[in-house]
Design a protein around this motif. Structure first.
Motif, PDB file in Angstrom:
ATOM      1  N   ILE A  66      -6.243 -21.377  58.711  1.00 32.99           N
ATOM      2  CA  ILE A  66      -6.951 -20.214  58.167  1.00 32.99           C
ATOM      3  C   ILE A  66      -6.395 -19.851  56.791  1.00 32.99           C
ATOM      4  O   ILE A  66      -7.137 -19.562  55.854  1.00 32.99           O
ATOM      5  CB  ILE A  66      -6.851 -19.011  59.137  1.00 32.99           C
ATOM      6  CG1 ILE A  66      -7.496 -19.334  60.473  1.00 32.99           C
ATOM      7  CG2 ILE A  66      -7.451 -17.756  58.522  1.00 32.99           C
ATOM      8  CD1 ILE A  66      -8.927 -19.777  60.408  1.00 32.99           C
ATOM      9  N   SER A  67      -5.082 -19.891  56.653  1.00 33.90           N
ATOM     10  CA  SER A  67      -4.441 -19.567  55.379  1.00 33.90           C
ATOM     11  C   SER A  67      -4.874 -20.531  54.281  1.00 33.90           C
ATOM     12  O   SER A  67      -5.142 -20.118  53.147  1.00 33.90           O
ATOM     13  CB  SER A  67      -2.924 -19.612  55.544  1.00 33.90           C
ATOM     14  OG  SER A  67      -2.286 -19.281  54.353  1.00 33.90           O
ATOM     15  N   LYS A  68      -4.953 -21.803  54.605  1.00 33.18           N
ATOM     16  CA  LYS A  68      -5.375 -22.815  53.637  1.00 33.18           C
ATOM     17  C   LYS A  68      -6.770 -22.501  53.101  1.00 33.18           C
ATOM     18  O   LYS A  68      -7.023 -22.603  51.905  1.00 33.18           O
ATOM     19  CB  LYS A  68      -5.350 -24.188  54.299  1.00 33.18           C
ATOM     20  CG  LYS A  68      -5.683 -25.339  53.393  1.00 33.18           C
ATOM     21  CD  LYS A  68      -5.602 -26.610  54.203  1.00 33.18           C
ATOM     22  CE  LYS A  68      -5.036 -27.795  53.548  1.00 33.18           C
ATOM     23  NZ  LYS A  68      -3.998 -27.720  52.595  1.00 33.18           N
ATOM     24  N   ILE A  69      -7.656 -22.084  53.981  1.00 36.23           N
ATOM     25  CA  ILE A  69      -9.017 -21.750  53.562  1.00 36.23           C
ATOM     26  C   ILE A  69      -9.022 -20.464  52.746  1.00 36.23           C
ATOM     27  O   ILE A  69      -9.619 -20.403  51.665  1.00 36.23           O
ATOM     28  CB  ILE A  69      -9.945 -21.613  54.787  1.00 36.23           C
ATOM     29  CG1 ILE A  69     -10.021 -22.927  55.557  1.00 36.23           C
ATOM     30  CG2 ILE A  69     -11.336 -21.165  54.352  1.00 36.23           C
ATOM     31  CD1 ILE A  69     -10.631 -22.810  56.933  1.00 36.23           C
ATOM     32  N   LEU A  70      -8.352 -19.435  53.250  1.00 35.37           N
ATOM     33  CA  LEU A  70      -8.364 -18.138  52.570  1.00 35.37           C
ATOM     34  C   LEU A  70      -7.711 -18.199  51.198  1.00 35.37           C
ATOM     35  O   LEU A  70      -8.151 -17.511  50.274  1.00 35.37           O
ATOM     36  CB  LEU A  70      -7.656 -17.092  53.433  1.00 35.37           C
ATOM     37  CG  LEU A  70      -8.373 -16.700  54.725  1.00 35.37           C
ATOM     38  CD1 LEU A  70      -7.468 -15.833  55.591  1.00 35.37           C
ATOM     39  CD2 LEU A  70      -9.681 -15.992  54.432  1.00 35.37           C
ATOM     40  N   LYS A 103      -6.646 -10.150  56.004  1.00 31.76           N
ATOM     41  CA  LYS A 103      -6.746  -9.220  54.872  1.00 31.76           C
ATOM     42  C   LYS A 103      -5.692  -9.505  53.812  1.00 31.76           C
ATOM     43  O   LYS A 103      -5.966  -9.411  52.622  1.00 31.76           O
ATOM     44  CB  LYS A 103      -6.611  -7.779  55.366  1.00 31.76           C
ATOM     45  CG  LYS A 103      -7.855  -7.242  56.029  1.00 31.76           C
ATOM     46  CD  LYS A 103      -7.668  -5.858  56.602  1.00 31.76           C
ATOM     47  CE  LYS A 103      -7.105  -4.877  55.622  1.00 31.76           C
ATOM     48  NZ  LYS A 103      -6.940  -3.519  56.160  1.00 31.76           N
ATOM     49  N   SER A 104      -4.502  -9.869  54.231  1.00 38.80           N
ATOM     50  CA  SER A 104      -3.422 -10.130  53.271  1.00 38.80           C
ATOM     51  C   SER A 104      -3.665 -11.391  52.455  1.00 38.80           C
ATOM     52  O   SER A 104      -3.138 -11.530  51.353  1.00 38.80           O
ATOM     53  CB  SER A 104      -2.084 -10.228  53.988  1.00 38.80           C
ATOM     54  OG  SER A 104      -1.958 -11.445  54.686  1.00 38.80           O
ATOM     55  N   LYS A 105      -4.440 -12.325  52.989  1.00 41.40           N
ATOM     56  CA  LYS A 105      -4.693 -13.592  52.298  1.00 41.40           C
ATOM     57  C   LYS A 105      -5.952 -13.591  51.441  1.00 41.40           C
ATOM     58  O   LYS A 105      -6.099 -14.412  50.562  1.00 41.40           O
ATOM     59  CB  LYS A 105      -4.809 -14.734  53.321  1.00 41.40           C
ATOM     60  CG  LYS A 105      -3.578 -14.973  54.132  1.00 41.40           C
ATOM     61  CD  LYS A 105      -2.452 -15.506  53.298  1.00 41.40           C
ATOM     62  CE  LYS A 105      -1.215 -15.766  54.129  1.00 41.40           C
ATOM     63  NZ  LYS A 105      -0.074 -16.150  53.327  1.00 41.40           N
ATOM     64  N   LEU A 106      -6.865 -12.672  51.720  1.00 45.89           N
ATOM     65  CA  LEU A 106      -8.108 -12.629  50.935  1.00 45.89           C
ATOM     66  C   LEU A 106      -7.806 -12.159  49.525  1.00 45.89           C
ATOM     67  O   LEU A 106      -7.213 -11.099  49.338  1.00 45.89           O
ATOM     68  CB  LEU A 106      -9.134 -11.708  51.604  1.00 45.89           C
ATOM     69  CG  LEU A 106      -9.838 -12.280  52.811  1.00 45.89           C
ATOM     70  CD1 LEU A 106     -10.689 -11.218  53.470  1.00 45.89           C
ATOM     71  CD2 LEU A 106     -10.675 -13.483  52.439  1.00 45.89           C
TER      72      LEU A 106
END
Length: 109
Positions: A66-70, A103-106
């Protein structure tokens, strides 16, 4: 809809193949609508879903993907689906942490 591409990666693929395929989808995409279906998590991690998948993702792998995408700066919309508080354990605190992580990664929103 023209230009829309879906990326449903089967969980039986090994992690390195999933990440390689994911990199390809991210590179080819201009904008990403990310729908996070949390029933891909192993029930030992999160069981408040209608259709738990035994052998699903562990939380660290899931959050890494998910982090990689965001962090691609291509996500223009994101939702988290398939949480069912009527079944399983009380996973509200885990679900809340997932929302805060997203939210933190967007970066674009």
């Amino acid at each position: 809809v023209t230009g829309v591409q879906t990326c449903a990666l089967p969980i039986w693929l090994n992690k390195s193949r999933v990440l390689k395929k994911l990199d390809s989808y991210i590179d080819e995409s201009k904008d990403i609508y990310l729908s996070i279906d949390i029933d891909v998590l192993d029930p030992s991690v999160f069981d408040s879903v209608s259709y738990p998948i035994i052998g699903g993702f562990q939380m660290n792998d899931f959050l890494g993907i998910i982090s990689k995408i965001l962090c691609s700066d291509k996500v223009y919309f994101c939702d988290i689906v398939e949480c069912n508080p009527m079944v399983g354990s009380d996973n509200a605190h885990i679900f809340y942490q997932m929302i805060q992580f997203v939210k933190s990664k967007l970066r674009r929103i």
